[in-house]
Design an enzyme around this catalytic site. Structure first.
Site, PDB file in Angstrom:
ATOM      1  N   HIS A   1     -28.756 -19.775   1.204  1.00  0.00           N
ATOM      2  CA  HIS A   1     -28.081 -18.810   0.188  1.00  0.00           C
ATOM      3  C   HIS A   1     -26.953 -20.200   0.110  1.00  0.00           C
ATOM      4  O   HIS A   1     -26.680 -20.566   0.584  1.00  0.00           O
ATOM      5  CB  HIS A   1     -27.461 -18.089   1.264  1.00  0.00           C
ATOM      6  CG  HIS A   1     -26.576 -16.695   0.802  1.00  0.00           C
ATOM      7  ND1 HIS A   1     -26.075 -16.850   0.442  1.00  0.00           N
ATOM      8  CD2 HIS A   1     -27.045 -15.466  -0.165  1.00  0.00           C
ATOM      9  CE1 HIS A   1     -25.801 -16.085   0.003  1.00  0.00           C
ATOM     10  NE2 HIS A   1     -26.978 -14.962  -0.408  1.00  0.00           N
TER      11      HIS A   1
ATOM     12  N   ASP B   1     -33.318 -11.590   0.600  1.00  0.00           N
ATOM     13  CA  ASP B   1     -34.601 -10.745   0.071  1.00  0.00           C
ATOM     14  C   ASP B   1     -36.053 -11.138   0.699  1.00  0.00           C
ATOM     15  O   ASP B   1     -37.038 -11.025   0.678  1.00  0.00           O
ATOM     16  CB  ASP B   1     -34.792 -12.208  -1.569  1.00  0.00           C
ATOM     17  CG  ASP B   1     -33.643 -11.502  -2.825  1.00  0.00           C
ATOM     18  OD1 ASP B   1     -33.213 -11.948  -2.568  1.00  0.00           O
ATOM     19  OD2 ASP B   1     -33.926 -10.368  -2.796  1.00  0.00           O
TER      20      ASP B   1
HETATM   21  C1  SDX Z   1     -29.463 -13.642  -3.692  1.00  0.00           C
HETATM   22  O1  SDX Z   1     -24.928 -15.014  -3.896  1.00  0.00           O
HETATM   23  C2  SDX Z   1     -25.631 -13.939  -3.913  1.00  0.00           C
HETATM   24  O2  SDX Z   1     -24.697 -13.982  -2.378  1.00  0.00           O
HETATM   25  C3  SDX Z   1     -26.705 -13.723  -3.884  1.00  0.00           C
HETATM   26  C4  SDX Z   1     -27.137 -12.579  -3.512  1.00  0.00           C
HETATM   27  C5  SDX Z   1     -26.270 -11.501  -3.430  1.00  0.00           C
HETATM   28  O3  SDX Z   1     -26.977 -10.064  -2.749  1.00  0.00           O
HETATM   29  O4  SDX Z   1     -26.131 -11.021  -4.410  1.00  0.00           O
HETATM   30  O5  SDX Z   1     -27.029 -13.040  -2.114  1.00  0.00           O
HETATM   31  C6  SDX Z   1     -28.781 -12.344  -3.666  1.00  0.00           C
HETATM   32  O6  SDX Z   1     -29.807 -14.087  -4.667  1.00  0.00           O
HETATM   33  C7  SDX Z   1     -29.948 -14.432  -2.346  1.00  0.00           C
HETATM   34  C8  SDX Z   1     -30.890 -15.681  -3.234  1.00  0.00           C
HETATM   35  C9  SDX Z   1     -32.548 -15.477  -3.389  1.00  0.00           C
HETATM   36  N1  SDX Z   1     -32.752 -16.442  -3.889  1.00  0.00           N
HETATM   37  C10 SDX Z   1     -34.058 -17.231  -2.896  1.00  0.00           C
HETATM   38  O7  SDX Z   1     -34.341 -17.123  -2.009  1.00  0.00           O
HETATM   39  C11 SDX Z   1     -34.366 -18.355  -3.681  1.00  0.00           C
HETATM   40  C12 SDX Z   1     -34.492 -19.698  -3.017  1.00  0.00           C
HETATM   41  N2  SDX Z   1     -33.835 -20.647  -2.242  1.00  0.00           N
HETATM   42  C13 SDX Z   1     -32.907 -21.312  -3.050  1.00  0.00           C
HETATM   43  O8  SDX Z   1     -33.249 -21.763  -4.307  1.00  0.00           O
HETATM   44  C14 SDX Z   1     -31.498 -21.489  -3.688  1.00  0.00           C
HETATM   45  O9  SDX Z   1     -30.979 -21.737  -1.264  1.00  0.00           O
HETATM   46  C15 SDX Z   1     -29.768 -20.452  -3.625  1.00  0.00           C
HETATM   47  C16 SDX Z   1     -30.593 -20.982  -5.148  1.00  0.00           C
HETATM   48  C17 SDX Z   1     -30.594 -19.080  -2.203  1.00  0.00           C
HETATM   49  C18 SDX Z   1     -28.622 -20.804  -3.079  1.00  0.00           C
HETATM   50  O10 SDX Z   1     -28.977 -22.505  -3.671  1.00  0.00           O
HETATM   51  P1  SDX Z   1     -27.811 -23.765  -3.735  1.00  0.00           P
HETATM   52  O11 SDX Z   1     -26.718 -23.045  -3.119  1.00  0.00           O
HETATM   53  O12 SDX Z   1     -27.193 -24.147  -4.633  1.00  0.00           O
HETATM   54  O13 SDX Z   1     -27.987 -24.322  -2.637  1.00  0.00           O
HETATM   55  P2  SDX Z   1     -28.847 -25.781  -3.469  1.00  0.00           P
HETATM   56  O14 SDX Z   1     -30.486 -24.881  -3.959  1.00  0.00           O
HETATM   57  O15 SDX Z   1     -27.964 -26.967  -3.947  1.00  0.00           O
HETATM   58  O16 SDX Z   1     -29.703 -26.179  -1.715  1.00  0.00           O
HETATM   59  C19 SDX Z   1     -29.418 -27.550  -1.075  1.00  0.00           C
HETATM   60  C20 SDX Z   1     -30.238 -28.327  -0.547  1.00  0.00           C
HETATM   61  C21 SDX Z   1     -31.290 -28.706  -1.505  1.00  0.00           C
HETATM   62  O17 SDX Z   1     -31.454 -30.136  -0.388  1.00  0.00           O
HETATM   63  P3  SDX Z   1     -31.271 -31.482  -1.188  1.00  0.00           P
HETATM   64  O18 SDX Z   1     -30.772 -31.644  -2.791  1.00  0.00           O
HETATM   65  O19 SDX Z   1     -29.205 -31.218  -0.549  1.00  0.00           O
HETATM   66  O20 SDX Z   1     -32.248 -31.828  -0.274  1.00  0.00           O
HETATM   67  O21 SDX Z   1     -31.221 -26.779  -0.006  1.00  0.00           O
HETATM   68  C22 SDX Z   1     -32.946 -27.258  -0.014  1.00  0.00           C
HETATM   69  C23 SDX Z   1     -32.129 -28.030  -1.874  1.00  0.00           C
HETATM   70  O22 SDX Z   1     -33.615 -28.585  -1.576  1.00  0.00           O
HETATM   71  N3  SDX Z   1     -33.115 -26.055  -0.146  1.00  0.00           N
HETATM   72  C24 SDX Z   1     -34.347 -24.905  -0.480  1.00  0.00           C
HETATM   73  C25 SDX Z   1     -34.149 -24.485  -0.385  1.00  0.00           C
HETATM   74  N4  SDX Z   1     -32.334 -23.709  -0.965  1.00  0.00           N
HETATM   75  C26 SDX Z   1     -32.175 -25.032  -0.322  1.00  0.00           C
HETATM   76  N5  SDX Z   1     -35.466 -26.147   0.072  1.00  0.00           N
HETATM   77  C27 SDX Z   1     -36.468 -25.213   0.580  1.00  0.00           C
HETATM   78  N6  SDX Z   1     -36.141 -23.870   0.417  1.00  0.00           N
HETATM   79  C28 SDX Z   1     -35.083 -23.253  -0.049  1.00  0.00           C
HETATM   80  N7  SDX Z   1     -35.537 -22.102  -0.653  1.00  0.00           N
END
Ligand code: SDX
Length: 416
Positions: free
Chosen positions: A299, A356
């Site tokens: 998140h 989720d």
């Molecule tokens: C919702 O914003 C809100 O409040 C949203 C929400 C709401 O109520 O409205 O809470 C609802 O959208 C919840 C999120 C649902 N999405 C997912 O579950 C999809 C999986 N999650 C990721 O795609 C990610 O965690 C996000 C999109 C939720 C957040 O993305 P960020 O903040 O841009 O973080 P990032 O992609 O830059 O990740 C930081 C690091 C990365 O690694 P590095 O490049 O630093 O080495 O963490 C890793 C990412 O690769 N990472 C994950 C991961 N999520 C982040 N690695 C594996 N699996 C994951 N799920």
């Protein structure tokens, strides 16, 4: 508390004011930065940027806390209905008995669709994704609702979106348009509209009504998430409420946002069908060369447990246990969570289950199919989207128009 930040650029000294929120979160006010320094800031994804001042919800990402108008989500979930929560989020205070009665009754007076909407709906091909249908029909609602009172616009949407959702579901499963029962409360009527069959009302079950009430409350608002910011951005251009909400639905549909609830169940089903080797899938999620991510994990704001995920996990366990359902997906989800939270990759990156991760398990236990999960998220988020649109209007926020750093061609002439 410091009230300015000082910095030097090219031998010039500048001061910028610092503003503070209720919980003393600090922001450098850069609204005059370019005018005074010629500089802009650069922040893809707005990871460090506050776009407005808001009093609707507050997230403490480090502590894993969520407040709706100051009330902790853990109290609201046990003491309020979704309609009470909608009133709170829209109006800023919990309703007294008379206010709640009037709010609920007025919503029921808008519990119908214009016959033209039904005609349009009949021409929508059945293979369209429900989120596309909901967003399109919400946009069209604008044409048929001429409200004299702004407040009525919000009540029209609270009344009509569940009907559109039920219509969409029933068309997919080959059922006639929904039966609306004005004698039922909001959540019970939602279940009636979804699941009643010709000449037989839905058999209400308090376990299911309670779970649906809770999962709608958990989605009601969440600060400046992608879809809410979309609604605010459109509203700032003086776009109408219905069109702004329609755009918010399209933003929510994305897999990284509200579309994740459907993606989580599809991921868990894939893991189950491929033999349930959790460790293999966790390694896959960690592999930078592999586009696979652990859906429902991570998140932007929570760097601790998402309090909503903790509650949703309990709601999922309760409904499955009370309904006597055996659901291997829930067991797999719990094992996956346990394994991931012991893995240094997830621990170091502070990746926890988000709302989720468990919500789809609840929807499925209620009888709602995967392709309707994000629609249910939209029904829950509606009060939050509307409250932010309303707040943006009252704040008189300027039209949202970010700047950029241009990296294209220098000026050149056409050679011909
Ligand atoms: C919702 O914003 C809100 O409040 C949203 C929400 C709401 O109520 O409205 O809470 C609802 O959208 C919840 C999120 C649902 N999405 C997912 O579950 C999809 C999986 N999650 C990721 O795609 C990610 O965690 C996000 C999109 C939720 C957040 O993305 P960020 O903040 O841009 O973080 P990032 O992609 O830059 O990740 C930081 C690091 C990365 O690694 P590095 O490049 O630093 O080495 O963490 C890793 C990412 O690769 N990472 C994950 C991961 N999520 C982040 N690695 C594996 N699996 C994951 N799920």
């Amino acid at each position: 508390m410091c009230s300015v930040v000082n910095f030097n650029i090219n031998g010039y000294h500048y001061k910028l004011p610092v503003i503070y929120g209720t919980f003393y979160e600090k922001a450098i006010n850069i609204s005059q930065l370019r005018e005074n320094t010629g500089l802009i800031t650069f922040d893809p994804g707005f990871k460090n940027t506050g776009i407005t001042k808001s009093s609707i919800s507050f997230i403490d990402g480090e502590k894993g806390e969520l407040l709706y108008r100051g009330y902790p989500i853990e109290q609201i979930i046990n003491k309020c209905s979704f309609i009470e929560t909608s009133y709170l989020i829209l109006n800023g205070e919990l309703p007294n008995t008379a206010q709640l009665k009037s709010f609920s009754e007025k919503i029921k007076t808008f519990n119908h669709l214009h016959k033209e909407i039904n005609k349009i709906f009949d021409h929508i091909p059945n293979f369209y994704h429900p989120m596309g249908i909901l967003s399109s029909l919400t946009y069209i609602l604008d044409t048929f609702i001429n409200c004299l009172q702004e407040e009525d616009m919000y009540l029209h949407l609270l009344a009509k979106l569940p009907i559109l959702a039920a219509l969409t579901y029933r068309k997919k499963v080959g059922l006639p348009p929904p039966h609306i029962n004005p004698n039922l409360d909001y959540t019970s009527n939602l279940l009636e509209m979804f699941f009643s069959i010709p000449n037989k009302s839905y058999e209400q079950n308090p376990i299911i009504t309670d779970a649906l009430n809770k999962i709608l409350i958990l989605h009601a608002d969440h600060e400046q998430n992608c879809s809410t910011t979309t609604v605010r951005l459109l509203g700032s251009a003086d776009t109408g409420l219905f069109s702004s909400i329609s755009a918010g639905m399209s933003a929510l549909w994305g897999r990284l946002h509200g579309g994740a609830n459907q993606a989580v169940i599809e991921m868990l089903e894939d893991i189950l069908q491929s033999g349930g080797n959790i460790k293999k899938w966790i390694e896959k999620a960690k592999n930078k060369k592999d586009p696979f991510r652990l859906m429902g994990f991570g998140h932007r704001i929570y760097k601790n447990f998402d309090p909503r995920a903790k509650i949703a996990k309990k709601v999922a366990e309760n409904i499955i246990q009370q309904l006597g359902i055996s659901d291997p997906i829930l067991e797999l989800a719990k094992n996956l969570e346990e394994n991931a939270l012991q893995d240094p990759y997830f621990v170091e990156k502070k990746l926890y289950p988000n709302i989720d991760f468990y919500s789809g398990i609840i929807y499925q236990a209620i009888g709602i199919p995967k392709y309707m999960f994000t629609v249910m998220f939209a029904l829950g988020r509606l009060p939050g989207w509307m409250a932010h649109w309303k707040e943006m209007k009252y704040n008189k926020d300027p039209i949202g128009r970010p700047r950029q750093i241009y990296i294209g061609y220098k000026k050149r002439n056409i050679q011909k």
